[in-house]
Design a protein around this motif. Sequence first.
Motif, PDB file in Angstrom:
ATOM      1  N   VAL A   1      48.510  71.190  16.186  1.00  0.00           N
ATOM      2  CA  VAL A   1      47.813  71.358  14.915  1.00  0.00           C
ATOM      3  C   VAL A   1      48.833  71.756  13.856  1.00  0.00           C
ATOM      4  CG1 VAL A   1      46.010  72.595  13.672  1.00  0.00           C
ATOM      5  CG2 VAL A   1      45.699  72.038  16.095  1.00  0.00           C
ATOM      6  N   VAL A   2      48.941  70.962  12.807  1.00  0.00           N
ATOM      7  CA  VAL A   2      49.909  71.210  11.749  1.00  0.00           C
ATOM      8  C   VAL A   2      49.163  71.283  10.412  1.00  0.00           C
ATOM      9  CG1 VAL A   2      52.025  70.434  10.629  1.00  0.00           C
ATOM     10  CG2 VAL A   2      51.628  69.886  13.036  1.00  0.00           C
ATOM     11  N   ASP A   3      49.350  72.376   9.698  1.00  0.00           N
ATOM     12  CA  ASP A   3      48.765  72.497   8.371  1.00  0.00           C
ATOM     13  C   ASP A   3      49.648  71.735   7.375  1.00  0.00           C
ATOM     14  OD1 ASP A   3      47.288  73.331   6.153  1.00  0.00           O
ATOM     15  OD2 ASP A   3      48.670  74.996   5.822  1.00  0.00           O
ATOM     16  N   VAL A   4      49.117  70.678   6.789  1.00  0.00           N
ATOM     17  CA  VAL A   4      49.878  69.866   5.833  1.00  0.00           C
ATOM     18  C   VAL A   4      49.302  69.998   4.428  1.00  0.00           C
ATOM     19  CG1 VAL A   4      50.686  68.213   7.555  1.00  0.00           C
ATOM     20  CG2 VAL A   4      48.480  67.839   6.444  1.00  0.00           C
ATOM     21  N   SER A   5      48.591  71.106   4.177  1.00  0.00           N
ATOM     22  CA  SER A   5      47.984  71.308   2.861  1.00  0.00           C
ATOM     23  C   SER A   5      49.032  71.360   1.766  1.00  0.00           C
ATOM     24  CB  SER A   5      47.164  72.601   2.860  1.00  0.00           C
ATOM     25  OG  SER A   5      46.164  72.563   3.853  1.00  0.00           O
ATOM     26  N   GLY A   6      50.225  71.862   2.088  1.00  0.00           N
ATOM     27  CA  GLY A   6      51.270  71.966   1.086  1.00  0.00           C
ATOM     28  C   GLY A   6      52.092  70.700   0.898  1.00  0.00           C
ATOM     29  N   HIS A   7      51.837  69.671   1.708  1.00  0.00           N
ATOM     30  CA  HIS A   7      52.597  68.425   1.557  1.00  0.00           C
ATOM     31  C   HIS A   7      52.156  67.727   0.281  1.00  0.00           C
ATOM     32  CE1 HIS A   7      54.364  64.545   2.403  1.00  0.00           C
ATOM     33  NE2 HIS A   7      54.991  65.065   3.440  1.00  0.00           N
ATOM     34  N   PRO A   8      53.088  67.376  -0.599  1.00  0.00           N
ATOM     35  CA  PRO A   8      52.686  66.863  -1.916  1.00  0.00           C
ATOM     36  C   PRO A   8      52.210  65.414  -1.937  1.00  0.00           C
ATOM     37  CG  PRO A   8      55.077  67.112  -1.798  1.00  0.00           C
ATOM     38  CD  PRO A   8      54.541  67.594  -0.500  1.00  0.00           C
TER      39      PRO A   8
END
Length: 805
Positions: free
Chosen positions: A603-610
């Motif tokens: 599980v990887v949080d990619v919320s900050g990936h633009p």
Amino acid sequence: MPRFSVIVPAYQVQAYLSECLESVLAQHYPDFEVIAVNDHSPDASGEIIDEFAARDPRVTAVHLPRNMGLGPARNAAMARASGDYLLFLDGDDTFAPGALQAIADRLRHTGDPDVLVYDYDRTYWTGEVRRNALSHHLGQAGPPVFTIDDRPELLRLLMIACNKAYRREYIARLGLTFPSGFYEDTPWTYPTLLAAESIAVLDQVCLHYRQRRRGNILSTTSRRHFDIFDQYDRVFAFLDERPQLARWRPVLFERMIDHLGTVYNSPGRLPRSARAEFFRRCRAQYRRYRPAAQRAGAGGHPSRRSALRYLLTRLGAGRTYRLLWRVDRLRRSARSPAQAAYRKLRAGLLQVHYRLQSHRRIDPGLAVFAAYWNRGYSCNPAAIEAAVRELAPHIRTAWITTPEFAHTLPEGVRRLHPGSAAYWTALARAKYLVNNVNFTHRLAKRPGQIHLQTHHGTPLKHMGLDLRDYPAAAAGTDFTRLMAHADRWDYVLSANRHSTLVWERAYPAAYTTLAYGYPRNDALYRATADDVLRVRDRLGIATGTTALLYAPTHRDYRRGPFPLLDIERLARALGPEFALLVRSHYFYQQPLTTASADDAAVVVDVSGHPSIEELCLAADGLLTDYSSVMFDYANLDRPIVIHAGDWEAYRAARGTYFDITAEPPGVVARDEDALIEAFTSGAWRGPRAAALRAAFRARFCTYDDGHAAERVVRRLFLEEPQTPAEGVGLPPVLPLAERTPAPSPADCQGGTQRGAQRSSDGGQPVSGRTPGAGCGTSAPLPSARSCVPAAWSAAAPTRSPRPST
């Protein structure tokens, strides 16, 4: 046994009681009982309760032989309650629509905690509605169940009983009842939170807390406000009986002193003749309960203001205490006008500057871009800006954003700070204005300026004027101003016929619709196998792993990130051969997930990936609810799964243009069990899912073919003819059957590199173009990689995934 026992005490609330009871009986969640108590009210409250009880068997009427007060009235109802949980609703308050369903869902997700704290708003007789000012303490990030040691900030919320659900067995085990007198919630709420072995929160307004113009008990002038001392005696007696809770004495001491000071300083509560006596009682309480090691909060020290307040209370200096309170109040009220005056002066000067700049000639070589309310370089404006630099290098580009997002800008793109003099100069003089939302309402578009509204998604939910029938979603939208903004648009982008029809109805204005597709989706056709593998490598996705992008949308009827899906449970069901890329909506700052276990999916949080486009390229499949990303992702012709657990509530709150559960892009799951079954059975990428996706693509991927940005630049910035001729002009939209999207991760890893789009008659590049090239002798069109700024390429997940085994 019902799930909820809703307890409604009533005394002189005949004007509001029907609305209160209707707000309960109209809930879609049916598993409840209502116990309405007539506290010997002299008005018609008793008759109203009887009418509702005769009408609906879920309502039980209780009539007390004499007026006993709010606390005993609630106790009388509790003695008759049979539900799993107790909910309290005063006779002049109401439940929000969908409140019981939301509470039931949260209790189920958190394993039936002792106490669930939910949010409320204050509704004023003027019509004003204000959400709880401390609602940020109800954020649902972190462990779903905890004790007060983990979240001591909950003790700073308003100590009312009506914004919580209490497990009835827990209350019975605690032996807790409400006392008589004013401030009866104090010795109930503190003990229930302190003693609870499991607490959960729900970041959603479930209670409308009415602020009456007259009739509020705590606004009456009476010596009964002295009851507050007895109520805090009960709180500290509760602690004395439980030595394991002694550590909370300093915190409750601080809360008590704050509360006593509020009563003392509030105009209209205490009779003038009783003020001195009340403060003497405050001094006695201070001396009686002051802890040996006085501190403010859990482990902190009192602030300077708190220390002075404590000193004056200890000395019994009531007049000085009140004088300093008044001085502080005047100081704060004086500071606000001074700050407001400065802001007003500065804004006025900038507007004068803007008007002066508006008299200068328009600069034909300047284009100003912005996206998502100045949140940085992204979406359709970013793809167009990159194409302008490639195809029309004679035009200078500038981007409006704050320092927080400055790192997203490509090298050579000028940053304009919102509200600065340079910002107003650019808005006044630039020939081209491009945004996916609206520019400031102070922009007065000049003749000769070209305003392109790109929008930022295919609309499933209602937009523009279609929101007039959905006031909760409209959130006070000024529709007159909205239409004034639309009148500034010269051109509007559309990705499909559905969008064209919606935009023209929702934003009726004199703009021209450009059926060119969405430039941000060009990358989904122009990316190569190397691009796909490079993105997956940066995200830490191991070879052979199936990556799912989970991208839910926001809810107009809720606030903040909230767990509509148990991500950890899904990860365990998928197993380590999967990776979940979890992306919260850009409205929110908090992630939706935590690390997964060794036997679960990464599980990887990619919320900050633009770049959402990069995430789409990296994913083997998309899991969403009602986000417009599904329309973009469908261009890749990869599996899409819809989790529609709250479809009815979402559709009722916002309104939608069609039923996504009836016309989906793939498998639809109405709950978590069905969702897990869809993945574990393989149905999510089976033939039925493929057939649904094909129909969806035919309807919504009409114009996206990898050349949308080129069409925009050639039409608006280069003013080329719409029909290609002699090496110039707009490339025609390629039919869907002749397009080839970017290769899937499985194809890339298997050695297949389909690359950019090809025609169906021999595999030659479309319209004589090579991948990444422009038309004729013009400058080459940027590739999918060059459309992505360098900052995106450097982006990394906020947490490194577990190494592959």
